[in-house]
Write a protein that holds these residues in place. Sequence first.
Motif, PDB file in Angstrom:
ATOM      1  N   LEU A 233       0.830  -1.205   0.000  1.00 49.17           N
ATOM      2  CA  LEU A 233       0.000   0.000   0.000  1.00 49.17           C
ATOM      3  C   LEU A 233       0.862   1.252   0.000  1.00 49.17           C
ATOM      4  O   LEU A 233       1.826   1.355   0.767  1.00 49.17           O
ATOM      5  CB  LEU A 233      -0.923  -0.004   1.219  1.00 49.17           C
ATOM      6  N   ARG A 234       0.532   2.203  -0.878  1.00 46.09           N
ATOM      7  CA  ARG A 234       1.275   3.451  -1.018  1.00 46.09           C
ATOM      8  C   ARG A 234       0.310   4.636  -0.962  1.00 46.09           C
ATOM      9  O   ARG A 234      -0.886   4.492  -1.195  1.00 46.09           O
ATOM     10  CB  ARG A 234       2.011   3.497  -2.367  1.00 46.09           C
ATOM     11  N   ASP A 235       0.873   5.805  -0.701  1.00 41.74           N
ATOM     12  CA  ASP A 235       0.117   7.041  -0.859  1.00 41.74           C
ATOM     13  C   ASP A 235      -0.240   7.151  -2.346  1.00 41.74           C
ATOM     14  O   ASP A 235       0.661   7.114  -3.196  1.00 41.74           O
ATOM     15  CB  ASP A 235       0.981   8.220  -0.421  1.00 41.74           C
ATOM     16  N   PRO A 236      -1.534   7.269  -2.697  1.00 46.79           N
ATOM     17  CA  PRO A 236      -1.909   7.297  -4.119  1.00 46.79           C
ATOM     18  C   PRO A 236      -1.423   8.532  -4.871  1.00 46.79           C
ATOM     19  O   PRO A 236      -1.433   8.546  -6.097  1.00 46.79           O
ATOM     20  CB  PRO A 236      -3.437   7.240  -4.079  1.00 46.79           C
ATOM     21  N   SER A 237      -0.980   9.556  -4.161  1.00 46.54           N
ATOM     22  CA  SER A 237      -0.468  10.756  -4.833  1.00 46.54           C
ATOM     23  C   SER A 237       0.821  10.430  -5.578  1.00 46.54           C
ATOM     24  O   SER A 237       1.807  10.009  -4.971  1.00 46.54           O
ATOM     25  CB  SER A 237      -0.189  11.864  -3.810  1.00 46.54           C
ATOM     26  N   GLY A 238       0.786  10.580  -6.889  1.00 50.09           N
ATOM     27  CA  GLY A 238       2.001  10.437  -7.682  1.00 50.09           C
ATOM     28  C   GLY A 238       2.368   9.030  -8.098  1.00 50.09           C
ATOM     29  O   GLY A 238       3.362   8.850  -8.796  1.00 50.09           O
ATOM     30  N   ILE A 239       1.598   7.999  -7.704  1.00 52.84           N
ATOM     31  CA  ILE A 239       1.953   6.641  -8.129  1.00 52.84           C
ATOM     32  C   ILE A 239       1.467   6.406  -9.555  1.00 52.84           C
ATOM     33  O   ILE A 239       0.613   7.131 -10.066  1.00 52.84           O
ATOM     34  CB  ILE A 239       1.372   5.568  -7.181  1.00 52.84           C
ATOM     35  N   SER A 240       1.992   5.370 -10.204  1.00 51.51           N
ATOM     36  CA  SER A 240       1.597   5.077 -11.584  1.00 51.51           C
ATOM     37  C   SER A 240       0.137   4.635 -11.645  1.00 51.51           C
ATOM     38  O   SER A 240      -0.424   4.137 -10.658  1.00 51.51           O
ATOM     39  CB  SER A 240       2.480   3.967 -12.171  1.00 51.51           C
ATOM     40  N   ASN A 241      -0.476   4.809 -12.785  1.00 52.06           N
ATOM     41  CA  ASN A 241      -1.875   4.436 -12.965  1.00 52.06           C
ATOM     42  C   ASN A 241      -2.075   2.935 -12.792  1.00 52.06           C
ATOM     43  O   ASN A 241      -3.084   2.493 -12.212  1.00 52.06           O
ATOM     44  CB  ASN A 241      -2.353   4.879 -14.355  1.00 52.06           C
ATOM     45  N   ASP A 242      -1.120   2.143 -13.277  1.00 53.19           N
ATOM     46  CA  ASP A 242      -1.235   0.685 -13.145  1.00 53.19           C
ATOM     47  C   ASP A 242      -1.210   0.257 -11.682  1.00 53.19           C
ATOM     48  O   ASP A 242      -1.995  -0.588 -11.256  1.00 53.19           O
ATOM     49  CB  ASP A 242      -0.092  -0.013 -13.900  1.00 53.19           C
ATOM     50  N   LEU A 243      -0.309   0.851 -10.898  1.00 51.89           N
ATOM     51  CA  LEU A 243      -0.233   0.517  -9.475  1.00 51.89           C
ATOM     52  C   LEU A 243      -1.480   0.997  -8.745  1.00 51.89           C
ATOM     53  O   LEU A 243      -2.000   0.301  -7.865  1.00 51.89           O
ATOM     54  CB  LEU A 243       1.011   1.147  -8.848  1.00 51.89           C
ATOM     55  N   PHE A 244      -1.962   2.169  -9.129  1.00 49.23           N
ATOM     56  CA  PHE A 244      -3.185   2.708  -8.528  1.00 49.23           C
ATOM     57  C   PHE A 244      -4.344   1.728  -8.733  1.00 49.23           C
ATOM     58  O   PHE A 244      -5.073   1.398  -7.793  1.00 49.23           O
ATOM     59  CB  PHE A 244      -3.523   4.060  -9.159  1.00 49.23           C
ATOM     60  N   LYS A 245      -4.522   1.264  -9.968  1.00 44.03           N
ATOM     61  CA  LYS A 245      -5.610   0.333 -10.277  1.00 44.03           C
ATOM     62  C   LYS A 245      -5.447  -0.975  -9.500  1.00 44.03           C
ATOM     63  O   LYS A 245      -6.423  -1.532  -8.978  1.00 44.03           O
ATOM     64  CB  LYS A 245      -5.657   0.045 -11.781  1.00 44.03           C
ATOM     65  N   LYS A 246      -4.218  -1.473  -9.446  1.00 41.52           N
ATOM     66  CA  LYS A 246      -3.957  -2.727  -8.744  1.00 41.52           C
ATOM     67  C   LYS A 246      -4.294  -2.609  -7.261  1.00 41.52           C
ATOM     68  O   LYS A 246      -4.983  -3.472  -6.689  1.00 41.52           O
ATOM     69  CB  LYS A 246      -2.489  -3.123  -8.911  1.00 41.52           C
ATOM     70  N   LEU A 247      -3.817  -1.535  -6.617  1.00 37.49           N
ATOM     71  CA  LEU A 247      -4.069  -1.352  -5.194  1.00 37.49           C
ATOM     72  C   LEU A 247      -5.549  -1.195  -4.901  1.00 37.49           C
ATOM     73  O   LEU A 247      -6.067  -1.737  -3.921  1.00 37.49           O
ATOM     74  CB  LEU A 247      -3.302  -0.128  -4.677  1.00 37.49           C
ATOM     75  N   TYR A 248      -6.234  -0.452  -5.765  1.00 39.49           N
ATOM     76  CA  TYR A 248      -7.664  -0.247  -5.522  1.00 39.49           C
ATOM     77  C   TYR A 248      -8.436  -1.552  -5.670  1.00 39.49           C
ATOM     78  O   TYR A 248      -9.323  -1.852  -4.854  1.00 39.49           O
ATOM     79  CB  TYR A 248      -8.233   0.810  -6.478  1.00 39.49           C
ATOM     80  N   GLN A 249      -8.127  -2.339  -6.700  1.00 38.44           N
ATOM     81  CA  GLN A 249      -8.809  -3.618  -6.899  1.00 38.44           C
ATOM     82  C   GLN A 249      -8.539  -4.564  -5.724  1.00 38.44           C
ATOM     83  O   GLN A 249      -9.439  -5.289  -5.289  1.00 38.44           O
ATOM     84  CB  GLN A 249      -8.351  -4.264  -8.215  1.00 38.44           C
ATOM     85  N   GLU A 250      -7.320  -4.532  -5.207  1.00 36.55           N
ATOM     86  CA  GLU A 250      -6.995  -5.371  -4.045  1.00 36.55           C
ATOM     87  C   GLU A 250      -7.733  -4.891  -2.802  1.00 36.55           C
ATOM     88  O   GLU A 250      -8.222  -5.698  -2.005  1.00 36.55           O
ATOM     89  CB  GLU A 250      -5.480  -5.364  -3.797  1.00 36.55           C
ATOM     90  N   TYR A 251      -7.822  -3.581  -2.645  1.00 32.33           N
ATOM     91  CA  TYR A 251      -8.475  -3.045  -1.455  1.00 32.33           C
ATOM     92  C   TYR A 251      -9.975  -3.319  -1.441  1.00 32.33           C
ATOM     93  O   TYR A 251     -10.586  -3.408  -0.366  1.00 32.33           O
ATOM     94  CB  TYR A 251      -8.219  -1.539  -1.343  1.00 32.33           C
TER      95      TYR A 251
END
Length: 301
Positions: A233-251
């Motif tokens: 899990l990372r701060d969503p500010s500034g992360i790549s779109n792919d990582l953002f999508k992955k983290l959200y789907q996991e959450y």
Amino acid sequence: MADKNQNFSTILNIEEITSRANFIPMAEILSDTDASAQLKSLLGHYTLKDKVKCGISSCGTMHNNGYLVNLKNDSEIIIGNKCGQKYFGVEFTNQRKAFNAMRTHAEQFSTLKKAYENLENLKNEFQASLNLPNGLSFIEIQGLIKRFVNEEFDYWMRDKIKNGVSSNGIIYQEMFKSKEEMELERLMGGGGRKYISEIKRVKVAEITAYEILAKWHEAEKLKKYFENFHRELRDPSGISNDLFKKLYQEYKKYDQNLKDLKNFCKLGNKLFTKENILKLRELFDKSHELVKIEDYANQFS
């Protein structure tokens, strides 16, 4: 980025709209031709408890859901979806799709941001779910299950347990039917010469939570899910779109997975009790086998 995302929050209070400096309750728009060049941008989406009147003068339809829009003259009005499509056409449809996509992203961003800011509490809640107060821990339950399935008792006893207990913990015994039972079956079958078995299966015990014996692999995956998610899990500010999508789907799986993990530990504590384990005695009749069952059960006193 966080401030920008806040602009896409759904408006739930009409006063948030009517208090805006450029808001007007009605715009003089008499036809789709008149409106075609007036739309500038969509400013917000609203969902209201009470119905409000559409801001297009030739409409006035009452509705609960719609958009706050900015016109080319910088005035702002509210309109519903149908009016937007009718009067502003393709331009409204395209802007609505783009706005909804940005609003969805903003909501997901806010969700991940809160999860990241709450990470320590999430970790603590996860650890608490593994260690129920005054009960067996996840690790203890996992070890007990592995040993019960593969190591406890001798081969023949394990085989008898495997074949004698159903997947949901029911133990049946075969017994002879009474003459009355057989006669009743014959009568219910029409009274003909149909074969009636002399044997019946009778439920003699039910082992509570026995079904988790087949699910410890799933529980192990759940534990790894939380360990991996907390680490990634990372701060969503500034992360790549792919990582953002992955983290959200996991959450999105988080709450249900935590519920399932807690349930596994609760069931494990119900399975491994002295009274529950002693029900296995129904499968055995040799004294040394009964002693082994009792010795094993006594550890859970």
